[in-house]
Design a protein around this motif. Structure first.
Motif, mmCIF file in Angstrom:
data_model
loop_
_atom_site.group_PDB
_atom_site.id
_atom_site.type_symbol
_atom_site.label_atom_id
_atom_site.label_comp_id
_atom_site.label_asym_id
_atom_site.label_seq_id
_atom_site.Cartn_x
_atom_site.Cartn_y
_atom_site.Cartn_z
ATOM 1 N N MET A 17 0.839 -1.186 0.000
ATOM 2 C CA MET A 17 0.000 0.000 0.000
ATOM 3 C C MET A 17 0.884 1.250 0.000
ATOM 4 O O MET A 17 1.772 1.393 0.834
ATOM 5 N N LYS A 18 0.655 2.123 -0.915
ATOM 6 C CA LYS A 18 1.416 3.355 -0.987
ATOM 7 C C LYS A 18 0.830 4.372 -0.012
ATOM 8 O O LYS A 18 -0.373 4.581 0.037
ATOM 9 N N HIS A 19 1.703 4.981 0.759
ATOM 10 C CA HIS A 19 1.275 5.985 1.728
ATOM 11 C C HIS A 19 1.236 7.359 1.061
ATOM 12 O O HIS A 19 2.065 7.673 0.218
ATOM 13 N N LYS A 20 0.282 8.170 1.497
ATOM 14 C CA LYS A 20 0.195 9.537 0.998
ATOM 15 C C LYS A 20 0.977 10.447 1.940
ATOM 16 O O LYS A 20 0.749 10.438 3.147
ATOM 17 N N ILE A 21 1.884 11.219 1.346
ATOM 18 C CA ILE A 21 2.779 12.085 2.107
ATOM 19 C C ILE A 21 2.488 13.543 1.760
ATOM 20 O O ILE A 21 2.464 13.917 0.585
ATOM 21 N N LEU A 22 2.299 14.349 2.794
ATOM 22 C CA LEU A 22 2.115 15.791 2.650
ATOM 23 C C LEU A 22 3.333 16.488 3.230
ATOM 24 O O LEU A 22 3.716 16.208 4.371
ATOM 25 N N ILE A 23 3.934 17.367 2.454
ATOM 26 C CA ILE A 23 5.049 18.160 2.945
ATOM 27 C C ILE A 23 4.545 19.586 3.105
ATOM 28 O O ILE A 23 4.316 20.292 2.118
ATOM 29 N N LEU A 24 4.311 19.990 4.342
ATOM 30 C CA LEU A 24 3.921 21.363 4.651
ATOM 31 C C LEU A 24 5.206 22.141 4.886
ATOM 32 O O LEU A 24 6.057 21.707 5.664
ATOM 33 N N TYR A 25 5.345 23.275 4.236
ATOM 34 C CA TYR A 25 6.576 24.048 4.425
ATOM 35 C C TYR A 25 6.262 25.505 4.712
ATOM 36 O O TYR A 25 5.292 26.070 4.206
ATOM 37 N N LYS A 26 7.087 26.085 5.547
ATOM 38 C CA LYS A 26 7.008 27.514 5.878
ATOM 39 C C LYS A 26 8.357 28.091 5.464
ATOM 40 O O LYS A 26 9.368 27.821 6.088
ATOM 41 N N SER A 27 8.351 28.829 4.363
ATOM 42 C CA SER A 27 9.610 29.311 3.790
ATOM 43 C C SER A 27 9.560 30.814 3.596
ATOM 44 O O SER A 27 8.630 31.333 2.984
ATOM 45 N N VAL A 28 10.541 31.493 4.121
ATOM 46 C CA VAL A 28 10.609 32.945 3.995
ATOM 47 C C VAL A 28 11.597 33.340 2.893
ATOM 48 O O VAL A 28 11.285 34.157 2.042
ATOM 49 N N THR A 29 12.760 32.738 2.891
ATOM 50 C CA THR A 29 13.785 33.127 1.918
ATOM 51 C C THR A 29 14.020 32.088 0.829
ATOM 52 O O THR A 29 14.848 32.289 -0.047
ATOM 53 N N GLY A 30 13.300 30.968 0.875
ATOM 54 C CA GLY A 30 13.352 29.999 -0.206
ATOM 55 C C GLY A 30 14.072 28.694 0.079
ATOM 56 O O GLY A 30 13.897 27.715 -0.645
ATOM 57 N N PHE A 31 14.874 28.636 1.125
ATOM 58 C CA PHE A 31 15.633 27.415 1.405
ATOM 59 C C PHE A 31 14.715 26.255 1.798
ATOM 60 O O PHE A 31 14.867 25.138 1.317
ATOM 61 N N THR A 32 13.739 26.510 2.657
ATOM 62 C CA THR A 32 12.842 25.449 3.105
ATOM 63 C C THR A 32 11.973 24.957 1.949
ATOM 64 O O THR A 32 11.760 23.751 1.800
ATOM 65 N N LYS A 33 11.505 25.852 1.106
ATOM 66 C CA LYS A 33 10.721 25.448 -0.066
ATOM 67 C C LYS A 33 11.560 24.566 -0.986
ATOM 68 O O LYS A 33 11.070 23.565 -1.517
ATOM 69 N N LYS A 34 12.817 24.928 -1.168
ATOM 70 C CA LYS A 34 13.699 24.133 -2.024
ATOM 71 C C LYS A 34 13.781 22.691 -1.512
ATOM 72 O O LYS A 34 13.653 21.739 -2.276
ATOM 73 N N TYR A 35 13.961 22.529 -0.206
ATOM 74 C CA TYR A 35 14.024 21.184 0.371
ATOM 75 C C TYR A 35 12.673 20.477 0.288
ATOM 76 O O TYR A 35 12.602 19.286 -0.002
ATOM 77 N N ALA A 36 11.583 21.196 0.539
ATOM 78 C CA ALA A 36 10.246 20.589 0.463
ATOM 79 C C ALA A 36 9.966 20.070 -0.941
ATOM 80 O O ALA A 36 9.440 18.963 -1.112
ATOM 81 N N ASP A 37 10.329 20.851 -1.940
ATOM 82 C CA ASP A 37 10.121 20.422 -3.325
ATOM 83 C C ASP A 37 10.955 19.179 -3.648
ATOM 84 O O ASP A 37 10.481 18.269 -4.329
ATOM 85 N N PHE A 38 12.179 19.133 -3.154
ATOM 86 C CA PHE A 38 13.030 17.964 -3.384
ATOM 87 C C PHE A 38 12.423 16.723 -2.724
ATOM 88 O O PHE A 38 12.342 15.653 -3.340
#
Length: 183
Positions: A1-22
């Motif tokens: 069974m494949k699990h559904k994964i949600l990555i919630l990110y709070k990014s101000v300068t872009g570093f956290t979004k970059k990791y969340a997207d990866f």
């Protein structure tokens, strides 16, 4: 069974979004800006990964996340934090976790630190002023230890020390835990 994964990110300068997207790309998960999250957003996910920045010694948005999850989510929670501190500063990172997570959370909540960097160009004015004040205090300090000198050098200008490789331990954890397949 494949699990559904949600990555919630709070990014101000872009570093956290970059990791969340990866992480989303590597796991087949869905990355969503934390600003858009509400209880309905959590529905149907087996695993939520929350990513945010280290800000003034705190995990930005952690209190709001706890309130959002209360009674709305019963799956697996994983945490990652980005910051300007290099991953090699293990003692500083360990102290950061002790200041932000309860002893129980430190033991049972999977948490990961990813070095990111500083981006003065995208940083809010209040944060830039805080960094300028820290820089001025360090300049005036008469006896500087090695840590002071390194910090003083690190906050002089914008830089990016992020890399997808730093997210690999989180991806490996997900694979080992059965939440996703290895790519």
């Amino acid at each position: 069974m494949k699990h559904k994964i949600l990555i919630l990110y709070k990014s101000v300068t872009g570093f956290t979004k970059k990791y969340a997207d990866f992480i989303a790309k590597e796991t087949g998960g869905t990355a969503v800006d934390f600003k858009k999250a509400d209880p309905k957003t959590l529905h149907g996910y087996d695993c939520i990964i929350f990513g945010s920045r280290a800000h003034a010694g705190r995990i930005d948005g952690l209190g709001k996340l706890r309130k959002l999850l209360a009674g709305n989510f019963s799956g697996r929670l994983i945490l990652f934090v980005t910051g300007a501190t290099p991953n090699s500063e293990e003692d500083s990172i360990l102290e950061f976790w002790k200041q932000n997570l309860t002893a129980d959370e430190q033991k049972h909540l999977p948490h990961f630190y990813f070095q990111g960097g500083l981006c003065y160009e995208k940083m809010p004015l209040a944060d830039r002023l805080m960094m300028k004040a820290a820089s001025l205090m360090l300049q005036k300090k008469k006896k500087k230890n090695a840590s002071d000198l390194a910090f003083e050098q690190a906050i002089q200008s914008s830089y990016d020390i992020s890399s997808d490789i730093y997210a690999k331990p989180l991806i490996s954890y997900l694979v080992r835990s059965g939440f996703c397949d290895a790519k």
